[in-house]
Design an enzyme around this catalytic site. Structure first.
Site, short mmCIF file in Angstrom:
data_model
loop_
_atom_site.label_atom_id
_atom_site.label_comp_id
_atom_site.label_asym_id
_atom_site.label_seq_id
_atom_site.Cartn_x
_atom_site.Cartn_y
_atom_site.Cartn_z
N ALA A 81 0.87 -1.17 0.00
CA ALA A 81 0.00 0.00 0.00
C ALA A 81 0.91 1.23 0.00
CB ALA A 81 -0.88 -0.01 1.23
N GLY A 125 0.71 -5.06 0.89
CA GLY A 125 -0.46 -5.15 0.01
C GLY A 125 -0.15 -5.86 -1.30
N GLU A 138 -0.40 -9.46 -0.48
CA GLU A 138 -1.84 -9.74 -0.30
C GLU A 138 -2.54 -9.81 -1.65
OE1 GLU A 138 -2.09 -6.39 2.52
OE2 GLU A 138 -3.21 -7.75 3.82
N GLU A 147 4.43 -5.16 7.32
CA GLU A 147 3.63 -4.12 8.01
C GLU A 147 4.09 -3.87 9.43
OE1 GLU A 147 2.37 -6.52 6.13
OE2 GLU A 147 0.84 -5.70 4.79
N1 COA Z 1 4.63 3.30 -0.67
C1 COA Z 1 5.07 4.47 -1.16
N2 COA Z 1 6.25 4.61 -1.78
C2 COA Z 1 7.02 3.52 -1.90
C3 COA Z 1 6.64 2.26 -1.40
C4 COA Z 1 5.37 2.17 -0.77
N3 COA Z 1 4.91 1.02 -0.28
N4 COA Z 1 7.62 1.38 -1.66
C5 COA Z 1 8.59 2.06 -2.31
N5 COA Z 1 8.23 3.35 -2.45
C6 COA Z 1 9.00 4.43 -3.10
C7 COA Z 1 10.17 4.85 -2.25
O1 COA Z 1 9.77 5.77 -1.26
C8 COA Z 1 11.08 5.46 -3.30
O2 COA Z 1 10.60 6.74 -3.60
P1 COA Z 1 11.68 7.97 -3.84
O3 COA Z 1 12.43 7.55 -5.08
O4 COA Z 1 10.81 9.16 -4.03
O5 COA Z 1 12.56 7.98 -2.64
C9 COA Z 1 10.82 4.60 -4.54
O6 COA Z 1 9.58 3.93 -4.29
C10 COA Z 1 11.89 3.52 -4.73
O7 COA Z 1 12.03 2.79 -3.53
P2 COA Z 1 13.40 2.62 -2.72
O8 COA Z 1 13.07 2.37 -1.29
O9 COA Z 1 14.33 3.75 -3.02
O10 COA Z 1 13.96 1.29 -3.41
P3 COA Z 1 14.96 0.23 -2.78
O11 COA Z 1 15.36 -0.65 -3.89
O12 COA Z 1 16.01 0.87 -1.95
O13 COA Z 1 14.03 -0.62 -1.74
C11 COA Z 1 12.04 -1.79 -1.07
C12 COA Z 1 12.95 -1.38 -2.24
C13 COA Z 1 10.81 -2.47 -1.67
C14 COA Z 1 12.77 -2.78 -0.15
C15 COA Z 1 11.64 -0.53 -0.27
O14 COA Z 1 11.14 0.45 -1.19
C16 COA Z 1 10.56 -0.77 0.76
O15 COA Z 1 10.86 -1.31 1.84
N6 COA Z 1 9.30 -0.38 0.46
C17 COA Z 1 8.22 -0.46 1.39
C18 COA Z 1 7.74 -1.88 1.53
C19 COA Z 1 6.64 -1.97 2.55
O16 COA Z 1 6.84 -1.79 3.74
N7 COA Z 1 5.45 -2.29 2.07
C20 COA Z 1 4.30 -2.51 2.92
C21 COA Z 1 3.48 -1.30 3.01
S1 COA Z 1 2.06 -1.66 4.04
#
Ligand code: COA
Length: 260
Positions: A66, A111, A114, A134
């Site tokens: 999400a 999400g 999910e 989460e």
């Molecule tokens: N919601 C909003 N933005 C998100 C996102 C999410 N769930 N997941 C990634 N992004 C955004 C990041 O903020 C980043 O934005 P920016 O370029 O403006 O900084 C962009 O996507 C790229 O992500 P980044 O974190 O730089 O990539 P990475 O390769 O270093 O890491 C992940 C990848 C997937 C490990 C990391 O993005 C992450 O942990 N995301 C969240 C996962 C999460 O907790 N999901 C559950 C949500 S309930």
């Protein structure tokens, strides 16, 4: 129908639905969830479509969860509504009566995991990463992840993933049964297309009843579920497709199912 954050491509009887917000790793904001719901309803009612392939745009991510920008500012009542909306959209996928294959091309987190679990089958690139992180954000899954994960991998394994918030590799997800098939990343879309086309050629009414017998049956006491199965078994006997399928076998030819 036009969408801002989704694309739909049609290839014969297969629809390829791509979540398209690669700049945020295809995170699901409210608009994207709404578009997904509308797209699924459209494909549910489109009789020319017999299978759906769901994937994420770009090389890196299926859906990274999400949208955390929205989660960060949600209110208690807003959070509840958000979860109900997400659950509803994922239920539309699970109950669309057609096979939906998640082609997991990268991160399937929160999400995103999910969403993949609401699909009928999950095929993952060997580079994919899955998980329910989460708890690391101080929240819990809200798109029925606590329920589907436990049903797919069992309570003990689900609790381990949910409580740790750990990401797991596609290989580990395959070992746990969270992913049905594991393929080299470069072959993911070709393999997923092949599987979707195979399922799209099966008898559509039989496919729909199998999905219903399993999905609805799992929510019923076993004896009641067996009566439900027997009723559906009887109903398919009224179809042209049953006559075609059995005749084709006896005549040693391939069946041509029409969904009637
Ligand atoms: N919601 C909003 N933005 C998100 C996102 C999410 N769930 N997941 C990634 N992004 C955004 C990041 O903020 C980043 O934005 P920016 O370029 O403006 O900084 C962009 O996507 C790229 O992500 P980044 O974190 O730089 O990539 P990475 O390769 O270093 O890491 C992940 C990848 C997937 C490990 C990391 O993005 C992450 O942990 N995301 C969240 C996962 C999460 O907790 N999901 C559950 C949500 S309930």
């Amino acid at each position: 129908m036009s969408f801002e954050n989704l694309s739909i491509e049609r290839e014969g009887a297969v629809a390829i639905l791509t979540i398209n917000r690669p700049a945020v790793l295809n995170a699901l904001n409210t608009r994207t969830l709404d578009e997904l719901g509308r797209a699924i309803l459209e494909l549910t009612h489109d009789e020319t479509i017999r299978a759906v392939l769901l994937t994420g745009a770009g090389e890196k991510s299926f859906v990274a969860g999400a949208d955390i920008n929205e989660l960060a500012v949600q209110s208690p009542t807003g959070g509840r509504e958000h979860a109900i909306r997400g659950q509803h959209v994922l239920d539309l996928i699970e109950h669309m009566g057609k096979p939906v294959i998640a082609a997991i091309n990268g991160y399937a987190l929160g999400g995103g995991c999910e969403l993949a679990m609401a699909c009928t089958l999950r095929m993952a690139a060997d580079t994919a990463r899955l998980g329910q992180p989460e708890v690391n954000l101080g929240i819990i899954p809200g798109y029925a992840g606590t329920q589907r994960l436990a049903r797919i991998v069992g309570k003990g394994r689900a609790l381990e993933l949910l409580l740790s918030g750990d990401q797991i590799s596609a290989q580990e997800a395959h070992r746990l049964g969270l992913v049905n098939r594991l393929v080299p990343a470069a072959e993911l879309m070709a393999e997923a297309r092949k599987l979707a086309a195979t399922l799209a050629a099966k008898a559509p009414i039989a496919i729909r009843y199998i999905l219903d017998a399993v999905n609805s049956g799992l929510e019923m006491p076993s004896a009641q579920a067996q009566v439900f199965e027997a009723t559906l078994f009887g109903l398919v006997a009224s179809t042209d497709d049953m006559r075609e399928g059995t005749a084709a076998f006896l005549e040693k030819r391939k069946p041509a199912f029409k969904g009637r």
